[in-house]
Design a protein around this motif. Structure first.
Motif, short mmCIF file in Angstrom:
data_model
loop_
_atom_site.label_atom_id
_atom_site.label_comp_id
_atom_site.label_asym_id
_atom_site.label_seq_id
_atom_site.Cartn_x
_atom_site.Cartn_y
_atom_site.Cartn_z
N TYR A 319 0.80 -1.31 -0.05
CA TYR A 319 0.15 0.10 0.17
C TYR A 319 0.78 1.32 -0.12
CZ TYR A 319 -3.76 3.16 1.34
OH TYR A 319 -4.72 4.32 1.26
N LEU A 320 1.96 1.09 0.91
CA LEU A 320 2.94 2.22 0.74
C LEU A 320 3.40 2.50 -0.70
CD1 LEU A 320 4.70 4.48 2.36
CD2 LEU A 320 6.37 2.49 2.66
N LYS A 321 3.73 1.47 -1.35
CA LYS A 321 4.29 1.73 -3.04
C LYS A 321 3.26 2.33 -3.72
CE LYS A 321 7.66 -1.97 -2.21
NZ LYS A 321 8.16 -3.26 -2.73
N GLN A 322 1.72 1.96 -3.39
CA GLN A 322 0.91 2.30 -4.39
C GLN A 322 0.55 3.85 -4.15
OE1 GLN A 322 -2.78 -0.23 -4.38
NE2 GLN A 322 -3.89 1.71 -3.76
N LEU A 323 0.57 4.18 -2.95
CA LEU A 323 0.53 5.56 -2.61
C LEU A 323 1.39 6.48 -3.05
CD1 LEU A 323 -0.53 5.96 1.22
CD2 LEU A 323 -2.24 6.12 -0.87
N ILE A 324 2.61 5.97 -3.23
CA ILE A 324 3.71 6.91 -3.96
C ILE A 324 3.78 6.77 -5.22
CG2 ILE A 324 6.25 6.48 -4.19
CD1 ILE A 324 6.77 5.42 -1.60
N GLU A 325 3.22 5.85 -5.96
CA GLU A 325 3.01 5.74 -7.36
C GLU A 325 1.87 6.75 -7.57
OE1 GLU A 325 1.95 1.57 -8.37
OE2 GLU A 325 4.02 0.96 -8.02
N GLU A 326 0.63 6.90 -6.89
CA GLU A 326 -0.35 7.71 -7.22
C GLU A 326 0.10 9.12 -6.88
OE1 GLU A 326 -3.44 6.27 -4.54
OE2 GLU A 326 -3.87 4.60 -5.53
N ARG A 327 0.79 9.52 -6.06
CA ARG A 327 0.97 10.76 -5.49
C ARG A 327 2.45 11.39 -6.22
NH1 ARG A 327 -0.72 10.38 0.70
NH2 ARG A 327 -2.96 9.76 0.39
N ILE A 328 3.24 10.57 -6.73
CA ILE A 328 4.53 11.18 -7.24
C ILE A 328 4.40 12.08 -8.28
CG2 ILE A 328 4.95 9.11 -9.06
CD1 ILE A 328 7.89 9.46 -8.26
N HIS A 329 3.55 12.00 -9.17
CA HIS A 329 3.27 12.92 -10.32
C HIS A 329 2.73 14.26 -9.72
CE1 HIS A 329 4.01 10.08 -13.44
NE2 HIS A 329 3.30 9.18 -12.64
N ASP A 330 2.10 14.40 -8.57
CA ASP A 330 1.77 15.75 -7.91
C ASP A 330 3.02 16.60 -7.54
OD1 ASP A 330 -0.85 14.89 -8.13
OD2 ASP A 330 -1.02 14.01 -6.09
N SER A 389 8.66 11.14 2.04
CA SER A 389 7.90 12.06 2.94
C SER A 389 7.43 13.11 2.17
CB SER A 389 8.80 12.42 4.07
OG SER A 389 9.05 11.52 4.70
N TYR A 390 8.20 13.83 1.15
CA TYR A 390 7.83 14.68 0.29
C TYR A 390 6.57 14.15 -0.53
CZ TYR A 390 8.24 18.26 -3.32
OH TYR A 390 8.08 19.49 -4.16
N ILE A 391 6.83 13.17 -1.21
CA ILE A 391 5.53 12.49 -2.05
C ILE A 391 4.42 12.38 -1.35
CG2 ILE A 391 5.06 10.56 -3.67
CD1 ILE A 391 8.14 10.36 -4.21
N LEU A 392 4.39 11.90 -0.15
CA LEU A 392 3.20 11.65 0.61
C LEU A 392 2.72 12.83 1.16
CD1 LEU A 392 4.35 8.29 2.39
CD2 LEU A 392 3.04 8.53 0.31
N ARG A 393 3.33 14.00 1.28
CA ARG A 393 2.70 15.44 1.58
C ARG A 393 3.02 15.41 3.06
NH1 ARG A 393 -3.09 16.40 0.35
NH2 ARG A 393 -2.44 18.52 0.85
N ILE A 394 3.92 14.37 3.49
CA ILE A 394 4.16 14.63 5.09
C ILE A 394 5.31 16.10 5.09
CG2 ILE A 394 5.69 13.68 6.91
CD1 ILE A 394 4.99 10.82 5.79
N THR A 395 5.93 16.38 4.23
CA THR A 395 6.77 17.35 4.30
C THR A 395 6.63 18.25 2.87
OG1 THR A 395 8.61 16.22 3.20
CG2 THR A 395 8.79 16.51 5.51
#
Length: 612
Positions: A319-330, A389-395
């Protein structure tokens, strides 16, 4: 009251008995964490027990378990068997009864954990006593003890004990009734305590009654000693501590307690204890029996992660990898090989060290905060070096743009867990904590306790007040004490060495010497408990499986009884998050709101370029 139990194996040959004097066990001690009630420091207390040849030592602070983990760790370090206990307060009626003038009084009982089940039950009892039974003191009742009695040994306590108090007031039938109730609950794990203290008139007559009850009802005796401080010459300092806690002075003849009138509440040697109980040797022998029965092993140093609900039957890593794939383009319009390699590198380390749940948990509540208009800091400390952390919007800081390394935050050789410090608008911080509590369950989330201690200047002023000195005297001495350095407080010995004026006063003024010698013994003792400014723990199970809980002073927030040093990585291993409220973020948040209201413009900091 704190209690000290001694034990030894009984030998018929007196010569042998003297040779085996080291076979005694201290089972009760009141520590520095019993706020303004116990002078004994955990480290020196354990050292003294070892010096006297003790094999085991117990902690039984009043109504709390603050010092349990520090005590447990120190005992293991010094090869002393740690016994975990607590001296609880028993309500006169139900713990839920809180009628003014009726339910203020209470009695004592001592509980010791035989095993890990007992340790967990003790944490539950202490938690309920604080969260539900608190009325002047954290109280329990017989119904609560019945529910959580498994794995616990019960001792009847002191003059103010659940059985001793009615005896002392001539209510023998009530004492028998209470004793039978305890026997019904604890069966073979109930012991009647005997004590011998100087100048306490009711004690000897009560001991005779207790011995008769032991014979009549077949309940074994155990020898105990109220132990509030380590050595005999600490009696005056303990008296001063009590005066500080009760806001009286040593000159007040009507003060509630006096250690000076009965100056023997220290850690007695085996020989001293044996001489006090020559007529009841079984009471001494039973202390070893109790110590041998108590075998608690607390798991330390292993991370306890919350249970994160992962959708679609995926693992946490997937799930972590899936979230990264979904949000990396943001975050990145073009996904270069450099970015791919960096992400893969970070994910592999995160997963290999088992921290994927940590990242998912933090990302969840940080994104919830941002989505609900709560200002969140862009990133502080080493966490800003993580692309994940940057991709997941933590930072909100791009490590590539600023050339920030991941390894300072997390690397294969780092033994400790990553630490993401989080800043929220101070007016909305509680909303984020409320969201986390709702998501994971109020039984699994709590804030962390912190302790204010008596430091050099304060201990001098407090000791002076308790001694009845005029304000100007301790004030003059306190002002001679230099400040600490780099966040560390100065000790009185160091202050005397550094300050010529203080050194002269100490060496030439007897009153000042007495004041400073007493203050030395007080400095470092926990004075009050409060809530840590940022710390929150999240558990996978009911928190009382790992820590006892209570409410903040004069508030409703639930906090752990173990502080940040013992609740997290260096102790029981609960996942600790730092939710810091910052006023500056609130100001920025309000400024953005005013701009939207007055100019109809929406400013999103995450979409502003670094060179704007």
């Amino acid at each position: 009251m704190n209690r000290l139990l001694f034990s030894h194996y009984k030998f018929t040959n007196k010569r042998k008995q003297r040779n085996f004097m080291a076979d005694f066990v201290h089972l009760h001690n009141h520590s520095e964490f019993s706020l303004l009630d116990g002078l004994s420091r955990v480290g020196p207390m354990v050292e003294q027990a070892k010096k006297l040849g003790m094999k085991a030592l117990a902690i039984t602070d009043h109504g709390n378990m603050y010092g349990t983990i520090k005590f447990y760790q120190e005992c293991l370090k010094q090869e002393i068997k740690p016994i975990i206990g607590c001296e609880i307060y028993v309500a006169k009626r139900s713990l839920h009864d809180k009628e003014a003038g009726v339910d203020k009084d209470y009695n004592h009982l001592v509980l010791l954990a035989k095993n890990n089940i007992g340790y967990k039950n003790l944490m539950k009892i202490v938690t309920v006593s604080h969260l539900e039974g608190f009325y002047y003191k954290p109280r329990v009742d017989m119904e609560l003890l019945s529910k959580y009695s498994e794995g616990l040994i019960c001792l009847t306590a002191c003059l103010n004990g659940y059985v001793g108090d009615p005896l002392r007031h001539g209510q023998e039938e009530e004492a028998i009734k209470r004793l039978k109730k305890l026997q019904e609950i604890f069966v073979d794990d109930l012991y009647i305590e005997l004590q011998h203290h100087e100048n306490i008139a009711p004690q000897e007559p009560m001991n005779k009654q207790l011995i008769e009850l032991s014979k009549t009802y077949g309940i074994p005796l155990v020898a105990t000693n109220d132990n509030h401080y380590i050595s005999k010459d600490d009696a005056e300092a303990q008296e001063i501590l009590l005066c500080i806690g009760t806001q009286t002075t040593i000159l007040d003849e009507n003060r509630k307690l006096s250690m000076i009138d009965s100056p023997d509440m220290y850690i007695k040697s085996p020989k001293e204890m044996e001489s006090l109980f020559l007529e009841n040797p079984e009471a001494i022998t039973n202390t070893v029996k109790i110590a041998e029965m108590c075998n608690v092993e607390i798991q330390l140093g292993k991370w306890i992660m919350p249970t994160f609900a992962v959708p679609n039957g995926l693992s946490s890593a997937e799930y972590l990898k899936q979230l990264i794939e979904e949000r990396i383009h943001d975050r990145y319009k073009e996904i270069t090989d450099e970015i791919k390699d960096r992400v893969d590198y970070e994910v592999n380390i995160i997963v290999s060290k088992g921290y994927e749940t940590y990242f998912l948990t933090v990302a969840d509540f940080v994104n919830w905060a941002k989505d609900h208009g709560i200002s969140v800091g862009p990133g502080r400390g080493s966490a800003a070096g993580s692309v994940v952390s940057y991709i997941l919007r933590i930072t909100d800081i791009d490590p590539f743009f600023f050339g920030l390394p991941f390894e300072r935050f997390l690397n294969p050789l780092r033994p400790s867990a990553p630490d993401i410090d989080l800043d929220f608008a101070d007016t909305r911080r509680d909303d984020v904590i409320a969201y986390v509590t709702e998501k994971y369950g109020k039984d699994k989330v709590a804030q962390i306790i912190t302790f204010g201690t008596m430091e050099a200047k304060g201990s001098v002023r407090d000791a002076g007040r308790a001694l009845g000195m005029p304000y100007s005297a301790p004030d003059r001495i306190s002002k001679m004490i230099p400040p600490g350095w780099q966040g560390h407080s100065i000790t009185i010995d160091a202050a005397i060495a550094q300050s010529p004026d203080l050194k002269t006063a100490y060496n030439t003024e007897p009153e000042t010497k007495r004041l400073l010698d007493l203050a030395k013994k007080l400095a470092g003792v926990a004075r009050h408990a409060s809530v840590h400014a940022a710390g929150v723990v999240i558990s996978d199970k009911d928190l009382t499986e790992y820590v006892p809980l209570q409410k903040e002073t004069n508030g409703d927030k639930v906090v752990t009884q173990y502080d940040m040093y013992t609740v997290g990585e260096d102790g029981v291993g609960l996942l600790k998050m730092d939710f810091l409220g910052l006023r500056n973020l609130t100001i920025i948040q309000e400024a953005l709101r005013f701009i939207k209201e007055n100019q109809n413009k929406v400013i999103d900091f995450q979409k502003i370029s670094y060179d704007d």
